[in-house]
Scaffold this motif. Structure first.
Motif, PDB file in Angstrom:
ATOM      1  N   PHE A 109       2.265   2.130  -3.139  1.00  9.20           N
ATOM      2  CA  PHE A 109       1.283   2.060  -4.482  1.00  9.20           C
ATOM      3  C   PHE A 109       1.158   3.725  -4.174  1.00  9.20           C
ATOM      4  O   PHE A 109       1.288   4.217  -4.913  1.00  9.20           O
ATOM      5  CB  PHE A 109       0.139   1.724  -3.830  1.00  9.20           C
ATOM      6  CG  PHE A 109      -1.391   1.790  -5.018  1.00  9.20           C
ATOM      7  CD1 PHE A 109      -1.258   1.154  -5.976  1.00  9.20           C
ATOM      8  CD2 PHE A 109      -2.227   2.543  -4.729  1.00  9.20           C
ATOM      9  CE1 PHE A 109      -2.307   1.713  -7.196  1.00  9.20           C
ATOM     10  CE2 PHE A 109      -3.221   3.332  -5.523  1.00  9.20           C
ATOM     11  CZ  PHE A 109      -3.211   2.214  -6.695  1.00  9.20           C
TER      12      PHE A 109
ATOM     13  N   ASP B 176       0.885  -0.894   0.071  1.00  7.03           N
ATOM     14  CA  ASP B 176      -0.172  -0.098  -0.111  1.00  7.03           C
ATOM     15  C   ASP B 176       0.849   1.279   0.103  1.00  7.03           C
ATOM     16  O   ASP B 176       0.589   2.154  -0.885  1.00  7.03           O
ATOM     17  CB  ASP B 176      -0.456  -0.320   1.245  1.00  7.03           C
ATOM     18  CG  ASP B 176      -2.130  -0.732   0.195  1.00  7.03           C
ATOM     19  OD1 ASP B 176      -2.334  -1.313  -0.468  1.00  7.03           O
ATOM     20  OD2 ASP B 176      -3.129  -1.620   1.890  1.00  7.03           O
TER      21      ASP B 176
ATOM     22  N   ARG C   9      -7.034  -7.907 -22.701  1.00 10.53           N
ATOM     23  CA  ARG C   9      -5.958  -6.970 -23.622  1.00 10.53           C
ATOM     24  C   ARG C   9      -5.965  -8.474 -24.787  1.00 10.53           C
ATOM     25  O   ARG C   9      -5.676  -8.166 -25.925  1.00 10.53           O
ATOM     26  CB  ARG C   9      -4.911  -7.398 -23.028  1.00 10.53           C
ATOM     27  CG  ARG C   9      -4.850  -5.721 -21.879  1.00 10.53           C
ATOM     28  CD  ARG C   9      -3.710  -4.658 -21.362  1.00 10.53           C
ATOM     29  NE  ARG C   9      -2.979  -6.237 -21.022  1.00 10.53           N
ATOM     30  CZ  ARG C   9      -1.468  -6.325 -21.176  1.00 10.53           C
ATOM     31  NH1 ARG C   9      -1.621  -5.654 -22.221  1.00 10.53           N
ATOM     32  NH2 ARG C   9      -0.738  -6.899 -20.769  1.00 10.53           N
TER      33      ARG C   9
ATOM     34  N   MET D 280      -4.439  -3.964  -1.001  1.00 12.56           N
ATOM     35  CA  MET D 280      -4.387  -2.263  -1.767  1.00 12.56           C
ATOM     36  C   MET D 280      -4.816  -1.752  -1.119  1.00 12.56           C
ATOM     37  O   MET D 280      -6.355  -1.869  -0.429  1.00 12.56           O
ATOM     38  CB  MET D 280      -4.631  -2.958  -3.391  1.00 12.56           C
ATOM     39  CG  MET D 280      -4.143  -1.490  -4.227  1.00 12.56           C
ATOM     40  SD  MET D 280      -5.187  -2.007  -6.146  1.00 12.56           S
ATOM     41  CE  MET D 280      -3.514  -3.111  -6.412  1.00 12.56           C
ATOM     42  N   SER D 281      -4.513   0.076  -1.159  1.00 15.25           N
ATOM     43  CA  SER D 281      -4.839   1.046  -0.855  1.00 15.25           C
ATOM     44  C   SER D 281      -6.406   1.480  -1.160  1.00 15.25           C
ATOM     45  O   SER D 281      -6.128   1.415  -2.339  1.00 15.25           O
ATOM     46  CB  SER D 281      -4.045   2.125  -1.206  1.00 15.25           C
ATOM     47  OG  SER D 281      -4.958   3.999  -0.971  1.00 15.25           O
TER      48      SER D 281
ATOM     49  N   ARG E 169      -3.210   9.962 -12.136  1.00 13.39           N
ATOM     50  CA  ARG E 169      -3.662   9.204 -11.287  1.00 13.39           C
ATOM     51  C   ARG E 169      -3.222   7.877 -11.865  1.00 13.39           C
ATOM     52  O   ARG E 169      -2.968   6.878 -12.041  1.00 13.39           O
ATOM     53  CB  ARG E 169      -3.922   8.818  -9.930  1.00 13.39           C
ATOM     54  CG  ARG E 169      -3.510  10.185  -9.359  1.00 13.39           C
ATOM     55  CD  ARG E 169      -3.952   9.713  -7.868  1.00 13.39           C
ATOM     56  NE  ARG E 169      -3.655  10.406  -6.611  1.00 13.39           N
ATOM     57  CZ  ARG E 169      -3.603  10.198  -5.303  1.00 13.39           C
ATOM     58  NH1 ARG E 169      -4.302   9.187  -5.007  1.00 13.39           N
ATOM     59  NH2 ARG E 169      -2.670  11.228  -4.658  1.00 13.39           N
ATOM     60  N   ASP E 170      -4.193   8.027 -12.816  1.00 16.83           N
ATOM     61  CA  ASP E 170      -4.846   5.918 -13.477  1.00 16.83           C
ATOM     62  C   ASP E 170      -3.654   5.578 -14.756  1.00 16.83           C
ATOM     63  O   ASP E 170      -4.398   5.252 -15.331  1.00 16.83           O
ATOM     64  CB  ASP E 170      -6.190   6.175 -13.611  1.00 16.83           C
ATOM     65  CG  ASP E 170      -6.477   7.638 -15.063  1.00 16.83           C
ATOM     66  OD1 ASP E 170      -5.298   7.981 -16.085  1.00 16.83           O
ATOM     67  OD2 ASP E 170      -7.669   7.404 -16.072  1.00 16.83           O
TER      68      ASP E 170
ATOM     69  N   ALA F   7      -6.799   5.482  -2.912  1.00 15.31           N
ATOM     70  CA  ALA F   7      -6.374   5.716  -3.466  1.00 15.31           C
ATOM     71  C   ALA F   7      -6.954   4.702  -5.206  1.00 15.31           C
ATOM     72  O   ALA F   7      -7.345   4.985  -6.169  1.00 15.31           O
ATOM     73  CB  ALA F   7      -4.974   5.112  -4.399  1.00 15.31           C
ATOM     74  N   ALA F   8      -7.180   2.889  -4.914  1.00 14.47           N
ATOM     75  CA  ALA F   8      -7.776   2.272  -5.846  1.00 14.47           C
ATOM     76  C   ALA F   8      -8.837   2.446  -6.310  1.00 14.47           C
ATOM     77  O   ALA F   8      -9.234   2.343  -7.466  1.00 14.47           O
ATOM     78  CB  ALA F   8      -7.642   1.252  -5.136  1.00 14.47           C
TER      79      ALA F   8
ATOM     80  N   TYR G 281      -2.097   2.233 -14.378  1.00 15.91           N
ATOM     81  CA  TYR G 281      -2.321   1.086 -15.318  1.00 15.91           C
ATOM     82  C   TYR G 281      -1.834   1.203 -16.424  1.00 15.91           C
ATOM     83  O   TYR G 281      -2.229   0.321 -17.126  1.00 15.91           O
ATOM     84  CB  TYR G 281      -3.896  -0.028 -14.826  1.00 15.91           C
ATOM     85  CG  TYR G 281      -3.686   0.127 -13.352  1.00 15.91           C
ATOM     86  CD1 TYR G 281      -2.623  -0.875 -12.723  1.00 15.91           C
ATOM     87  CD2 TYR G 281      -4.256   0.204 -12.632  1.00 15.91           C
ATOM     88  CE1 TYR G 281      -2.951  -1.307 -12.169  1.00 15.91           C
ATOM     89  CE2 TYR G 281      -5.066   0.118 -11.415  1.00 15.91           C
ATOM     90  CZ  TYR G 281      -3.992  -1.147 -10.624  1.00 15.91           C
ATOM     91  OH  TYR G 281      -3.846  -1.184  -9.354  1.00 15.91           O
TER      92      TYR G 281
ATOM     93  N   ARG H 103      -8.381  -1.367 -13.146  1.00 18.48           N
ATOM     94  CA  ARG H 103      -7.398  -2.307 -13.251  1.00 18.48           C
ATOM     95  C   ARG H 103      -7.987  -2.545 -15.136  1.00 18.48           C
ATOM     96  O   ARG H 103      -8.953  -3.188 -14.782  1.00 18.48           O
ATOM     97  CB  ARG H 103      -6.364  -2.890 -13.090  1.00 18.48           C
ATOM     98  CG  ARG H 103      -5.712  -3.913 -13.031  1.00 18.48           C
ATOM     99  CD  ARG H 103      -5.564  -4.847 -12.412  1.00 18.48           C
ATOM    100  NE  ARG H 103      -4.238  -4.967 -12.691  1.00 18.48           N
ATOM    101  CZ  ARG H 103      -3.028  -5.052 -11.623  1.00 18.48           C
ATOM    102  NH1 ARG H 103      -3.270  -5.498 -10.148  1.00 18.48           N
ATOM    103  NH2 ARG H 103      -1.689  -5.904 -12.053  1.00 18.48           N
ATOM    104  N   PRO H 104      -7.411  -2.568 -16.081  1.00 21.32           N
ATOM    105  CA  PRO H 104      -7.509  -3.005 -17.290  1.00 21.32           C
ATOM    106  C   PRO H 104      -7.369  -4.300 -17.430  1.00 21.32           C
ATOM    107  O   PRO H 104      -6.460  -5.404 -16.716  1.00 21.32           O
ATOM    108  CB  PRO H 104      -7.124  -2.337 -18.750  1.00 21.32           C
ATOM    109  CG  PRO H 104      -6.197  -1.978 -17.560  1.00 21.32           C
ATOM    110  CD  PRO H 104      -5.494  -1.798 -16.330  1.00 21.32           C
TER     111      PRO H 104
ATOM    112  N   ILE I 163      -8.924   4.710  -9.617  1.00 19.85           N
ATOM    113  CA  ILE I 163      -8.473   3.776 -10.772  1.00 19.85           C
ATOM    114  C   ILE I 163      -8.609   2.202 -11.139  1.00 19.85           C
ATOM    115  O   ILE I 163      -9.446   1.023  -9.902  1.00 19.85           O
ATOM    116  CB  ILE I 163      -7.089   3.315 -10.791  1.00 19.85           C
ATOM    117  CG1 ILE I 163      -6.678   5.287  -9.541  1.00 19.85           C
ATOM    118  CG2 ILE I 163      -6.177   2.769 -11.449  1.00 19.85           C
ATOM    119  CD1 ILE I 163      -5.432   4.614 -10.062  1.00 19.85           C
TER     120      ILE I 163
END
Lengths: 310, 707, 294
Positions: free
Chosen positions: B487, B484, C17, C1-2, B501-502, C5-6, B505, C11-12, C9
């Motif tokens: 991150f 964490d 993909r 995971m935080s 921020r995005d 923040a997460a 990924y 995640r693909p 966002i």
């Protein structure tokens, strides 16, 4: 330039040495097995020992290797176990037969594939490019023995135009060469065509071709004078290296059509366990491969002024 | 200029599109341009603005997926878009020729230059081979190539980059064309070589009366070569005018913004920093309604600027042909704005962080020539760095300046521990690291010395996500190990380099060049380094993006009191951001001192030439012209005495050829390596003259008399 | 995971993909056709056990023509061979055999080839000299001769074919990988990894190799085709997978002497073989075309 030649020559000799050593080690480390092969499976151990003594096999391994290699260089590969004659006596005529096959093949393949490749690469993405590319992938995708099968089915059994075997028992016959050459041609021409096409397409996309066009040169001159010279450097090396491929392909074709060439000799020897013939054939094949690599390297250097004058 | 005279080239409302998988992409929109005989037109803009597309359209060579949608290109009254292939062929090379960005790629590698030159007149004129040879030879001499006969019988690779470009120019001029197109002709060349080519190009129209279209991203070069200039943005001309009117009185916010991004001699990193244009160039299919520059413009007015398409109109009160594509040009008063961005506080410098003493780096090479083989003298040394001495203090920016082969990158490699030094020492934070390879350094040592790389396209690993790459640095240097925590640190770093921020990924190919460089900066600063080496970090970026990245780099430096080693070939950037400068040539430090000391006499003759070579986009700044003869010597085979002796305009005699010059001390901080006594160098005139603010023209000059 | 923040966002997913990459193949009709051919044979190979096929080894009725019907009502869709075995069944089971061994051999060859190539390309110096020399020695044997030597020396079996393919293919793979690595190692992100003190093994496997995958996927496709040819050719020469299990090469070999009156016996396996190889070649072509476009 001279340094380069010497260096290449050095590495060529080194490779030949290593290859011959490997071969010798594989086939002749076990002395008794060699004697067994020569004298037959029913020979006794004493008989084998005597044979080894008589033929100088009881010397140290490296002494034996040096003698063997020396003999090989003079063209003396020993006695064929299967045919009961000196190996050199069968080897050279067989090589000559394969040479005839190769000559016919190259005489047709080189002009044909270069022409097709240039034609395709000249206009990338055009109809002629697509057609030639697809056709060359198609023919390259049919393994030699498969195309031999299909062609035989059509021309021998179907139409009855051509003989199904090419053993040339009744003397030399062009008719018997047609199918073997055709099979090799179908399989091999696609590769050179595609290489030439790629090389040509790359050159046509290069900035110096743009310069030539924007200088207002006639299209014909752009192609003949500016493009071809650069585009044919890469295919040249591929063509020379093709000799190496040919030695692979020729085995199948010769076996299929019972053509008395080098490939059939090697395969028969391998199946029979005729070690001296295997050794001889492999050495000759590797020599041809290494020598063609050498010629292709030197040729590439010579054709490419960027390397020639650096 | 005579308006009765028929223009050489007359482009009207030209629209060019590319047809791709994504559909039709308009590359150039409503482009109009008239070139009069003997005139040089500049087209300037950032990458993707369509300037090269215009050139290829004029040559009618668009590739298979490009096409002219509408409009006309009239060459001497005949519309080129209607010509047959044969008519075009006869025009190309004889009436219109082109000079390219990369001379080496433009020449056929396997044909003698003789062939490539002679075929131009042989194709277009009725002459025999002897005459063609004579003509080519003469032209080579005219473009100031020494020994034309030797060059005639050479292959392209046997010449240097500058010589190659001269050959290409000679080739273009062989059939005395009426119009010459130059597409970034000096971008691939070194600064001092560039200066020579620019001079040659500027002389062409005078000598042959050839009209020229000069395409460049560099406003300074345009200023030095052109009569009129067109500024392009996102496929259209936003402003055009004579050099004087446009450079002294830019009306379009984009043009004005461009000047704010260039480190002109008046810019100062503290008092008057650069003012980057925000955002980035829109992709052709994402252009906004109305004014294409709208989203990046500080003067954007909703409801007006995003309405109908904006037409180009005359700037009343300025020169006759000064035009601008802006609805608000009359309302915006650029003079009211501060000349640069917001002033920042100067930084206090701390104690020494980096000390380089007598550092040497030699490479061993095996000479495989026949001669060396016979004499047995096969091992040769390439002296990539010879006795480097300088130091840097905490928070200081030291610039290392030089052209290709000067050894600046080798120094960076030794400093970073990718290669071991041969002799001498590099003390970083008090410890000698010159012979410690990176694998033998402690994590602390490694993390305190990081690097920002030059090339945005390969500074990031394309197969890893942005977040992964930055996290790796944080974990590797032991800054944090908790998942964490790492991150969150990455998030903070993304904030610091002003990226969303995005991006965590995203993968590198989804980023623009400037964004990649920002990530590169974030990565370098992730381990809290005390020293960062930046190897030409913005040289591959467009001006507006470069300015933003430069400012970002300096802001982070300021915040962290980082020592910055800035490697560059561009003296104007260097003058702007560095406190001290080290000038290198062929592995030697020729001169070092504070920025002021370097830009004022006494100069090392090489520094003098470098200063003169840098194009400055300010028509009121004057420069003394110093052109260097000859090529950069090879590092493999440097001159025996002073490394600069082969090209030095101030060479004083045999002593220069035979003896290494001493390092003369001018002040405590200023050293010059030259045989000429300091007193003499002191007498030299300054190279660059910047007028005082009160001497400057505040408004456009009175339009020249018009018919 | 935080969580804080997460949340902001997304995640693909790796799956999305993958499908996007596959979708690109639609751009190349040639590649699509190739993929279809390969997919057809792979499917056949996988579902062979559940298909209502006759026993490929059972001698039922010799020399039946295509589509012949036996007295008990069983149809020989592709006829039978000289020993009375059903050809359709043998061709489909044969596809399984050749695909399994070809994939295995290619994977093993790739494993060694990539290791050698990465080491030679990245470590350079003596590593490069030695590895390249080994490669040159092996490459100086004409491929078929190498196969014949190895298989005749070790004996004909699946594993030995894998060994032979590895010897013959790994040097070629090594050369390609080495070339790619020599190019990739000059990139700035490698310098970045080096300057942060990453160990060589990590740089080779994590930083370098994944970026070489594009050309390698194309090459692997071609090489699968070559390996299928090699296995079938060895079978044809009598050095392949041992009988009586169905093998395309062997089927042709046995059929050739009987070609004059049972042509289907040799034509059918030849067509099957050619279509599979054509599939691999076209697929490789399509992939290359797409990779060049982006």
């Amino acid at each position: 330039m001279l340094i380069l030649i010497l260096r290449r020559l050095g590495s060529m000799v080194l490779i030949m040495l290593v290859v011959s050593l490997i071969l010798f080690a594989i086939f002749e480390t076990d002395k008794l097995a060699v004697a067994g092969k020569v004298l037959g499976p029913y020979s006794s151990t004493e008989q084998r020992e005597i044979w080894l003594e008589e033929n100088g096999y009881n010397q140290p391994f490296f002494t034996r290797y040096v003698i063997w290699a020396g003999n090989a260089m003079r063209g003396d590969f020993g006695q064929s176990l299967q045919l009961k004659v000196p190996v050199s006596q069968v080897l050279w005529p067989r090589l000559a037969n394969t040479g005839i096959l190769a000559l016919c093949l190259f005489a047709i393949m080189i002009p044909l594939s270069l022409f097709m490749g240039v034609l395709a690469g000249m206009k990338e993405g055009s109809f002629q490019d697509r057609a030639i590319t697809v056709f060359s992938v198609l023919t390259t995708s049919i393994p030699e023995f498969a195309s031999a099968t299909l062609l035989t089915a059509v021309f021998v059994f179907g139409l009855g135009w051509l003989p199904g075997t090419s053993s040339m028992t009744a003397g030399f016959s062009f008719k018997e060469l047609v199918l073997p050459v055709l099979v090799l041609l179908l399989y091999d021409f696609g590769y050179i065509t595609r290489m030439t096409r790629a090389s040509m397409a790359e050159v046509m996309n290069s900035q110096y071709i743009r310069t030539a066009i924007l200088k207002g040169l006639p299209y014909q001159r752009v192609i003949m004078r500016h493009a071809l010279r650069n585009a044919l450097i890469a295919p040249f090396t591929v063509i020379v290296l093709q000799l190496n491929w040919l030695l692979s392909g020729v085995i199948v074709v010769e076996v299929f059509f019972a053509y008395k060439g080098f490939g059939k000799l090697l395969l028969d020897a391998a199946l029979f366990g005729d070690i001296f013939v295997i050794e001889a054939c492999t050495l000759v094949a590797v020599f041809v491969a290494v020598a063609s690599q050498f010629i292709s390297d030197i040729g590439y250097t010579y054709l490419n002024p960027r390397i020639r004058f650096s | 200029m005579n308006n009765q005279e028929q223009p050489v080239l007359d482009i009207k409302d030209l629209c060019i599109s590319y047809y791709t998988r994504a559909g039709e992409i308009p590359a150039v929109v409503d482009f109009s341009l008239t070139v009069k005989p003997g005139e040089t037109i500049g087209i300037v803009g950032e990458s993707g603005c369509g300037k090269s597309t215009v050139a290829m359209a004029i040559m009618q060579h668009m590739g298979s997926n490009g096409g002219i949608k509408s409009g006309s290109i009239k060459f001497k009254g005949r519309d080129m878009t209607q010509m047959s292939d044969e008519e075009l062929r006869q025009l190309r090379g004889s009436e219109v020729s082109m000079i390219y960005q990369e001379p080496f790629a433009a020449l056929n590698p396997s044909l003698l230059l003789r062939e490539q030159l002679m075929e131009v007149p042989l194709t277009h004129e009725d002459i025999n081979r002897e005459q063609a040879y004579e003509r080519a030879r003469e032209m080579l001499a005219n473009v100031k190539l020494p020994d034309p006969d030797r060059i005639m019988n050479s292959y392209p690779h046997q010449l240097s980059g500058g010589q190659q470009q001269r050959v290409v120019i000679a080739m273009g001029l062989l059939s005395k064309p009426a119009l010459l197109l130059l597409d970034e002709p000096t971008t691939a060349l070194d600064v001092t070589v560039e200066a020579g080519i620019v001079k040659l190009i500027a002389d062409i129209s005078r000598k042959y009366g050839t009209s020229q279209i000069y395409i460049s991203h560099n406003l300074g070069l345009i200023l030095e070569t052109c009569d009129r200039v067109f500024v392009m943005y996102s496929g259209e001309v936003v402003e055009e005018g004579t050099i004087d009117s446009l450079f002294t009185w830019p009306r379009h916010p984009y043009t004005h913004g461009l000047f704010g991004c260039i480190p002109l001699p008046t810019a100062d990193k503290n008092a008057a920093p650069l003012k980057p244009i925000r955002g980035q160039l829109p992709l052709p299919h994402e252009r906004p309604q109305g004014c294409y520059f709208g989203p990046r413009c500080d003067h954007f007015q909703a409801g007006r600027c995003d309405g109908d398409k904006v037409d180009i109109e005359h700037v009343t009160g300025s020169a006759e042909d000064h035009m601008v594509r802006c609805l608000r040009w009359q309302e915006i008063d650029h003079t009211k704005e501060a000349p640069g961005g917001e002033a920042k506080e100067a930084m206090e410098l701390g104690g020494p962080v980096l000390e380089v003493n007598q550092m040497k780096k030699y490479y061993e090479v095996i000479d495989s020539s026949m001669k060396a083989l016979i004499s047995g003298d096969r091992v040769k040394y390439v002296k990539a760095n010879e006795e480097l001495n300088f130091n840097a203090r905490e928070g200081e920016t030291v610039a290392i300046v030089g052209e290709s082969g000067c050894g600046k990158s080798t120094f960076a490699k030794v400093l970073m521990g990718l290669e071991g030094g041969t002799d001498g020492e590099i003390k970083h934070d008090g410890k000698d690291v010159s012979e410690t390879l990176v694998r033998d350094r402690t994590d602390k040592q490694i993390s305190s010395l990081q690097m920002v790389f030059q090339n945005p396209s390969d500074t990031l690993n394309p197969s890893q996500t942005i977040g992964g790459q930055i996290s790796r640095v944080i974990k590797k240097f032991g800054v944090a190990s908790d998942k964490d925590e790492v991150f969150n640190m990455v998030m903070k770093l993304l904030d610091t380099v002003k990226l969303p921020r995005d991006f965590y990924y995203r993968r590198p190919r989804q980023l623009s060049g400037g964004q990649k460089q920002r990530i590169g900066i974030a990565r370098a600063f992730a381990g809290n380094p005390s020293t960062v080496i930046a190897d030409e970090p913005v040289s591959a970026l467009d001006v507006s993006v470069a300015a933003a990245v430069t400012e970002l780099l300096m802001d982070i430096q300021r915040e962290n009191k980082t020592t910055l080693l800035f490697i560059s070939h561009d003296l104007s950037v260097v003058r702007y951001l560095s406190d001290r400068i080290v000038v290198m040539y062929l592995g030697h430090i020729m001169e070092r001192g504070t920025t002021e000391e370097i830009f004022e006499p006494p100069y090392h003759p090489y520094t003098e030439a470098l200063l003169s070579a840098v194009p400055i986009a300010d028509p009121e700044v004057t420069k003394r012209e110093i052109l260097l003869e000859g090529n950069l010597p090879s590092v493999m085979n440097p001159p025996k005495g002073c490394p600069f002796c082969t090209r030095c305009p101030r060479r004083i005699g045999d002593i220069c050829d035979n003896e290494m010059p001493p390092e003369r001390q001018v002040t405590d901080t200023h050293r010059i390596k030259c045989h000429i006594p300091i007193e003499e160098l002191q007498k030299v005139e300054p190279v660059i003259h910047v007028p005082a603010p009160e001497e400057r023209l505040g408004k456009p000059e009175v339009p020249a008399s018009t018919h | 995971m935080s969580t804080t923040a997460a949340n902001t966002i997304e995640r693909p997913s790796a799956l999305s993909r993958f499908f996007r990459g596959l979708g690109l193949l639609r751009e190349s009709p040639i590649g699509m056709f190739g993929a279809a051919l390969v997919l057809f044979w792979v499917t056949m190979a996988i579902i062979a056990p559940i298909l209502p096929l006759l026993d490929p080894l059972a001698a039922i009725m010799p020399f039946q023509k295509i589509g012949a019907v036996a007295p008990d009502g069983t149809t020989f869709w592709l006829g039978t061979d000289d020993k009375g075995r059903d050809i359709l069944s043998r061709v489909i089971w044969g596809s399984q055999r050749v695909l399994v061994w070809a994939s295995l051999a290619t994977v093993v060859a790739y494993f060694f080839g990539m290791l050698m190539g990465v080491a030679a390309g990245y470590l350079g110096g003596w590593w490069d000299e030695v590895i390249s020399f080994i490669g040159n020695v092996l490459l100086s044997f004409p491929v078929m001769i190498l196969y014949i030597l190895i298989v005749s020396y070790l004996g004909a079996s699946g594993i030995n074919i894998v060994i032979a393919v590895t010897f013959a293919s790994a040097p070629g793979i090594m050369r390609i990988v080495r070339g790619l690595i020599l190019d990739l190692r000059t990139r700035d992100y490698i310098a970045a990894a080096q300057t942060r003190g990453e160990p060589a093994i990590r740089i080779m496997l994590v930083e370098l190799l994944p970026n070489a995958r594009g050309p390698l996927i194309v090459d692997a496709c071609l090489r699968l085709g070559y390996t299928v040819v090699a296995i079938a050719t060895l079978g044809f020469l009598g050095l392949g997978l041992p009988p009586p299990d169905p093998d395309w090469g062997l089927m042709i070999k046995e059929a050739v002497p009987l070609g004059s009156f049972a042509g289907h016996m040799m034509v059918i396996p030849a067509l099957a073989l050619s279509s599979l190889i054509l599939g691999f070649n076209l697929l490789a072509d399509g992939l290359r075309e797409i990779s060049l476009r982006d």
